[in-house]
Design a protein around this motif. Structure first.
Motif, short mmCIF file in Angstrom:
data_model
loop_
_atom_site.label_atom_id
_atom_site.label_comp_id
_atom_site.label_asym_id
_atom_site.label_seq_id
_atom_site.Cartn_x
_atom_site.Cartn_y
_atom_site.Cartn_z
N SER A 43 -7.76 5.01 0.16
CA SER A 43 -8.61 4.01 0.83
C SER A 43 -7.76 2.87 1.39
CB SER A 43 -9.68 3.48 -0.11
OG SER A 43 -9.10 2.77 -1.17
N ARG A 44 -6.70 2.48 0.70
CA ARG A 44 -5.82 1.44 1.22
C ARG A 44 -5.06 1.90 2.46
NH1 ARG A 44 -2.35 0.36 -3.44
NH2 ARG A 44 -3.89 1.06 -4.92
N MET A 45 -4.72 3.19 2.48
CA MET A 45 -3.98 3.74 3.63
C MET A 45 -4.91 4.13 4.77
SD MET A 45 -1.12 6.08 1.62
CE MET A 45 -1.37 7.37 2.78
N GLY A 46 -6.20 4.21 4.49
CA GLY A 46 -7.15 4.64 5.51
C GLY A 46 -7.20 6.15 5.68
N ASP A 47 -6.74 6.89 4.68
CA ASP A 47 -6.71 8.36 4.73
C ASP A 47 -8.00 8.90 4.11
OD1 ASP A 47 -6.19 11.07 4.58
OD2 ASP A 47 -4.15 10.81 3.80
N ARG A 48 -8.97 9.20 4.98
CA ARG A 48 -10.28 9.64 4.50
C ARG A 48 -10.22 10.99 3.80
NH1 ARG A 48 -14.34 8.53 9.40
NH2 ARG A 48 -13.67 10.66 9.75
#
Length: 86
Positions: A43-48
């Protein structure tokens, strides 16, 4: 030299120092913690995709813990009430 310690109300003899045996419940707890960390990182990296995979792993670990608890309860009830498996 062996060590004795209580595990779930029973005395268990542990192997020599330096050797540690991890029980199933501990493995499942570690698996769930790993999934939470993976979900947080995703979630911090934006990797869904990573987040979705971590949610799946976390749910699977919870189900396995529940299954283990149910089997322990059934085994305890059978011991206490003298029921046999058919």
């Amino acid at each position: 030299m062996t060590h004795t310690r209580p595990v779930r109300g029973k005395l268990t003899i542990l192997p020599p120092e330096g050797v540690w045996i991890v029980g199933l419940l501990e493995k499942l707890n570690l698996r769930e913690m790993k999934a939470r960390a993976k979900r947080s990182l995703g979630s911090r990296m934006g990797d869904r995709r990573m987040v979705a995979a971590a949610r799946t792993e976390e749910a699977e670990a919870k189900l396995l813990k529940t299954q283990d608890e149910i089997l322990d309860t059934v085994a305890r009830a059978r011991r206490e009430h003298g029921a046999r498996r058919h």
